[in-house]
Design a protein around this motif. Sequence first.
Motif, PDB file in Angstrom:
ATOM      1  N   VAL A   1       0.850  -1.187   0.000  1.00 10.97           N
ATOM      2  CA  VAL A   1       0.000   0.000   0.000  1.00 10.97           C
ATOM      3  C   VAL A   1       0.889   1.242   0.000  1.00 10.97           C
ATOM      4  O   VAL A   1       1.759   1.398   0.869  1.00 10.97           O
ATOM      5  CB  VAL A   1      -0.944   0.020   1.220  1.00 10.97           C
ATOM      6  N   ARG A   2       0.675   2.057  -1.015  1.00 13.61           N
ATOM      7  CA  ARG A   2       1.332   3.370  -1.016  1.00 13.61           C
ATOM      8  C   ARG A   2       0.464   4.307  -0.178  1.00 13.61           C
ATOM      9  O   ARG A   2      -0.751   4.410  -0.389  1.00 13.61           O
ATOM     10  CB  ARG A   2       1.456   3.924  -2.430  1.00 13.61           C
ATOM     11  N   ILE A   3       1.071   5.025   0.777  1.00 17.70           N
ATOM     12  CA  ILE A   3       0.337   5.917   1.683  1.00 17.70           C
ATOM     13  C   ILE A   3       0.930   7.315   1.574  1.00 17.70           C
ATOM     14  O   ILE A   3       2.141   7.505   1.724  1.00 17.70           O
ATOM     15  CB  ILE A   3       0.413   5.412   3.146  1.00 17.70           C
ATOM     16  N   PHE A   4       0.055   8.269   1.263  1.00 15.51           N
ATOM     17  CA  PHE A   4       0.463   9.669   1.136  1.00 15.51           C
ATOM     18  C   PHE A   4      -0.367  10.489   2.127  1.00 15.51           C
ATOM     19  O   PHE A   4      -1.595  10.362   2.187  1.00 15.51           O
ATOM     20  CB  PHE A   4       0.230  10.183  -0.281  1.00 15.51           C
ATOM     21  N   VAL A   5       0.312  11.332   2.916  1.00 11.94           N
ATOM     22  CA  VAL A   5      -0.367  12.119   3.958  1.00 11.94           C
ATOM     23  C   VAL A   5      -0.466  13.571   3.497  1.00 11.94           C
ATOM     24  O   VAL A   5       0.535  14.211   3.158  1.00 11.94           O
ATOM     25  CB  VAL A   5       0.381  12.028   5.298  1.00 11.94           C
ATOM     26  N   GLU A   6      -1.699  14.091   3.498  1.00  9.45           N
ATOM     27  CA  GLU A   6      -1.957  15.474   3.087  1.00  9.45           C
ATOM     28  C   GLU A   6      -2.350  16.287   4.322  1.00  9.45           C
ATOM     29  O   GLU A   6      -3.176  15.853   5.127  1.00  9.45           O
ATOM     30  CB  GLU A   6      -3.091  15.513   2.066  1.00  9.45           C
ATOM     31  N   SER A   7      -1.766  17.481   4.480  1.00  4.00           N
ATOM     32  CA  SER A   7      -2.126  18.382   5.587  1.00  4.00           C
ATOM     33  C   SER A   7      -3.375  19.167   5.218  1.00  4.00           C
ATOM     34  O   SER A   7      -3.467  19.729   4.127  1.00  4.00           O
ATOM     35  CB  SER A   7      -0.973  19.351   5.861  1.00  4.00           C
ATOM     36  N   GLU A   8      -4.351  19.150   6.136  1.00  4.03           N
ATOM     37  CA  GLU A   8      -5.581  19.907   5.903  1.00  4.03           C
ATOM     38  C   GLU A   8      -5.760  21.028   6.936  1.00  4.03           C
ATOM     39  O   GLU A   8      -6.803  21.661   6.975  1.00  4.03           O
ATOM     40  CB  GLU A   8      -6.799  18.966   5.951  1.00  4.03           C
ATOM     41  N   SER A   9      -4.725  21.294   7.740  1.00  2.00           N
ATOM     42  CA  SER A   9      -4.801  22.404   8.704  1.00  2.00           C
ATOM     43  C   SER A   9      -4.039  23.599   8.159  1.00  2.00           C
ATOM     44  O   SER A   9      -3.394  23.511   7.109  1.00  2.00           O
ATOM     45  CB  SER A   9      -4.212  21.975  10.063  1.00  2.00           C
ATOM     46  N   SER A  10      -4.088  24.697   8.885  1.00  2.96           N
ATOM     47  CA  SER A  10      -3.419  25.913   8.417  1.00  2.96           C
ATOM     48  C   SER A  10      -1.931  25.897   8.707  1.00  2.96           C
ATOM     49  O   SER A  10      -1.190  26.726   8.165  1.00  2.96           O
ATOM     50  CB  SER A  10      -4.055  27.148   9.092  1.00  2.96           C
ATOM     51  N   TYR A  11      -1.490  24.930   9.517  1.00  3.67           N
ATOM     52  CA  TYR A  11      -0.081  24.900   9.898  1.00  3.67           C
ATOM     53  C   TYR A  11       0.455  23.482   9.676  1.00  3.67           C
ATOM     54  O   TYR A  11       0.131  22.558  10.428  1.00  3.67           O
ATOM     55  CB  TYR A  11       0.101  25.338  11.346  1.00  3.67           C
ATOM     56  N   MET A  12       1.246  23.312   8.598  1.00  3.92           N
ATOM     57  CA  MET A  12       1.732  21.982   8.282  1.00  3.92           C
ATOM     58  C   MET A  12       2.742  21.467   9.301  1.00  3.92           C
ATOM     59  O   MET A  12       2.925  20.254   9.433  1.00  3.92           O
ATOM     60  CB  MET A  12       2.378  21.980   6.880  1.00  3.92           C
ATOM     61  N   GLY A  13       3.399  22.378  10.022  1.00  5.53           N
ATOM     62  CA  GLY A  13       4.383  21.931  11.001  1.00  5.53           C
ATOM     63  C   GLY A  13       3.758  21.057  12.070  1.00  5.53           C
ATOM     64  O   GLY A  13       4.378  20.101  12.547  1.00  5.53           O
ATOM     65  N   THR A  14       2.524  21.363  12.468  1.00  9.84           N
ATOM     66  CA  THR A  14       1.832  20.522  13.453  1.00  9.84           C
ATOM     67  C   THR A  14       1.400  19.200  12.824  1.00  9.84           C
ATOM     68  O   THR A  14       1.516  18.128  13.427  1.00  9.84           O
ATOM     69  CB  THR A  14       0.611  21.260  14.005  1.00  9.84           C
ATOM     70  N   ASP A  15       0.895  19.271  11.592  1.00  8.40           N
ATOM     71  CA  ASP A  15       0.442  18.043  10.923  1.00  8.40           C
ATOM     72  C   ASP A  15       1.593  17.090  10.632  1.00  8.40           C
ATOM     73  O   ASP A  15       1.384  15.898  10.363  1.00  8.40           O
ATOM     74  CB  ASP A  15      -0.251  18.388   9.600  1.00  8.40           C
ATOM     75  N   ASN A  16       2.817  17.553  10.701  1.00  8.40           N
ATOM     76  CA  ASN A  16       3.978  16.730  10.372  1.00  8.40           C
ATOM     77  C   ASN A  16       4.547  16.011  11.593  1.00  8.40           C
ATOM     78  O   ASN A  16       5.575  15.327  11.480  1.00  8.40           O
ATOM     79  CB  ASN A  16       5.056  17.619   9.736  1.00  8.40           C
ATOM     80  N   ASP A  17       3.864  16.137  12.742  1.00  8.99           N
ATOM     81  CA  ASP A  17       4.413  15.551  13.970  1.00  8.99           C
ATOM     82  C   ASP A  17       4.033  14.073  14.086  1.00  8.99           C
ATOM     83  O   ASP A  17       3.246  13.668  14.955  1.00  8.99           O
ATOM     84  CB  ASP A  17       3.914  16.328  15.199  1.00  8.99           C
ATOM     85  N   PHE A  18       4.592  13.194  13.227  1.00  6.55           N
ATOM     86  CA  PHE A  18       4.350  11.741  13.358  1.00  6.55           C
ATOM     87  C   PHE A  18       5.542  11.005  12.760  1.00  6.55           C
ATOM     88  O   PHE A  18       6.319  11.538  11.975  1.00  6.55           O
ATOM     89  CB  PHE A  18       3.047  11.319  12.663  1.00  6.55           C
ATOM     90  N   ARG A  19       5.630   9.748  13.213  1.00  2.48           N
ATOM     91  CA  ARG A  19       6.730   8.916  12.756  1.00  2.48           C
ATOM     92  C   ARG A  19       6.364   8.261  11.424  1.00  2.48           C
ATOM     93  O   ARG A  19       5.269   8.437  10.905  1.00  2.48           O
ATOM     94  CB  ARG A  19       7.052   7.840  13.797  1.00  2.48           C
ATOM     95  N   ALA A  20       7.318   7.459  10.907  1.00  2.00           N
ATOM     96  CA  ALA A  20       7.080   6.747   9.651  1.00  2.00           C
ATOM     97  C   ALA A  20       5.862   5.838   9.786  1.00  2.00           C
ATOM     98  O   ALA A  20       5.583   5.290  10.859  1.00  2.00           O
ATOM     99  CB  ALA A  20       8.304   5.925   9.275  1.00  2.00           C
ATOM    100  N   ILE A  21       5.121   5.685   8.684  1.00  5.69           N
ATOM    101  CA  ILE A  21       3.887   4.899   8.680  1.00  5.69           C
ATOM    102  C   ILE A  21       4.209   3.465   8.255  1.00  5.69           C
ATOM    103  O   ILE A  21       4.969   3.230   7.323  1.00  5.69           O
ATOM    104  CB  ILE A  21       2.865   5.513   7.715  1.00  5.69           C
ATOM    105  N   VAL A  22       3.601   2.508   8.956  1.00  5.05           N
ATOM    106  CA  VAL A  22       3.719   1.104   8.548  1.00  5.05           C
ATOM    107  C   VAL A  22       2.322   0.562   8.249  1.00  5.05           C
ATOM    108  O   VAL A  22       1.320   1.083   8.759  1.00  5.05           O
ATOM    109  CB  VAL A  22       4.409   0.247   9.628  1.00  5.05           C
ATOM    110  N   PHE A  23       2.276  -0.472   7.375  1.00  2.00           N
ATOM    111  CA  PHE A  23       0.983  -1.096   7.069  1.00  2.00           C
ATOM    112  C   PHE A  23       1.147  -2.610   7.141  1.00  2.00           C
ATOM    113  O   PHE A  23       2.264  -3.151   7.102  1.00  2.00           O
ATOM    114  CB  PHE A  23       0.484  -0.679   5.675  1.00  2.00           C
ATOM    115  N   LYS A  24      -0.026  -3.290   7.181  1.00  5.76           N
ATOM    116  CA  LYS A  24      -0.006  -4.747   7.259  1.00  5.76           C
ATOM    117  C   LYS A  24      -1.253  -5.291   6.564  1.00  5.76           C
ATOM    118  O   LYS A  24      -2.375  -4.973   6.962  1.00  5.76           O
ATOM    119  CB  LYS A  24       0.007  -5.215   8.712  1.00  5.76           C
TER     120      LYS A  24
END
Length: 350
Positions: free
Chosen positions: A297-320
Amino acid sequence: MARDKGVLTNIDKSNPPAYPNGRIKDNTGADDGTPVNEFVYGDFHELMAKLMRLAGITYNGQPDNEINGYQLLEALSANPSKNDYVLDISSANGKLSVPVKVGTLKTNESIICKSTIDFASETLIRGSDNTDKSITKVGNTKTGEYVQLINTASSIILIRLANATSLDAMVAELLYLKAATNTEELAGLLDTVGTTPQGNALAFTEWVIGAASAASLASAIRNGLYPKEHFSIVENLGNDRIRNIGWFSGVDINGGPTTQNYTRSGNVTTAQRISQSNGDVFEITMQNAMDDINYYVRIFVESESSYMGTDNDFRAIVFKPISTTKFQMFLEETAGSGQNLKIHIEAVQI
């Protein structure tokens, strides 16, 4: 019809195995020998006379011997045996010349000749009897080559014969192609030789997968043979490995209810958070079943808030992969701040 001496009275019939038609018998003086008459010798002399006429020879009135020559032998040789010799064919006074009596040749009689000259513009052939006949040439015979002479009712046909002497010249003149050697096939540079099934297969293999393939395969700027990488791409056209595309939105990592359903679109049937601890586990149900669970699964994260710096506060994504229609993904934030994320997914069959 010829006459059989075996029917005579005075004939020796004592040895039939050796003399099936009897043997001439001597006269002992008692008139008991084979008679010297027309019956015995007439057919013999008529045979000689016929051979002379067929050969077109006029009697010279001299006895046949080493001094005068042998006209009867000449007549015999000129009839059935002349076709057993290879006769020279030459040119004189603008006419082809052959040492045979052209006027006595039978219709469809054939003789093999060897040319002592290159055929030119001659239209007549003259025989040793000074008889001329028109000619039809089939092939432009060269010096040293062989030609078949065929007599017809109205003319003589001369056919150039192909053999080890003349074949190479004929191939060159008539533009027949010789078979290329394997080396010539692989080089692919000549236009004067012909390909063969074996040589063509060897060359094609070399151009496709051998050392020469680098100059033969298609590229972004050159047409050519089809490389396996391109085949793999085309093979999957119409059978796209990307089976599901969609998104879900409104994700706040480690925020809101422990379990939660999200707004989704595309081939995402459902998207929900199923657990919440140090990070969130999301379970996504897809509309189109994959072939098996051997997919990614290809996973792309889009920021929908006014401040991308907050939306970027997460680690690498894993799937199963869970099944052919469900997979789970794990998100963990790196700082205790709220996010507003839209998650795009593409499920790709391997």
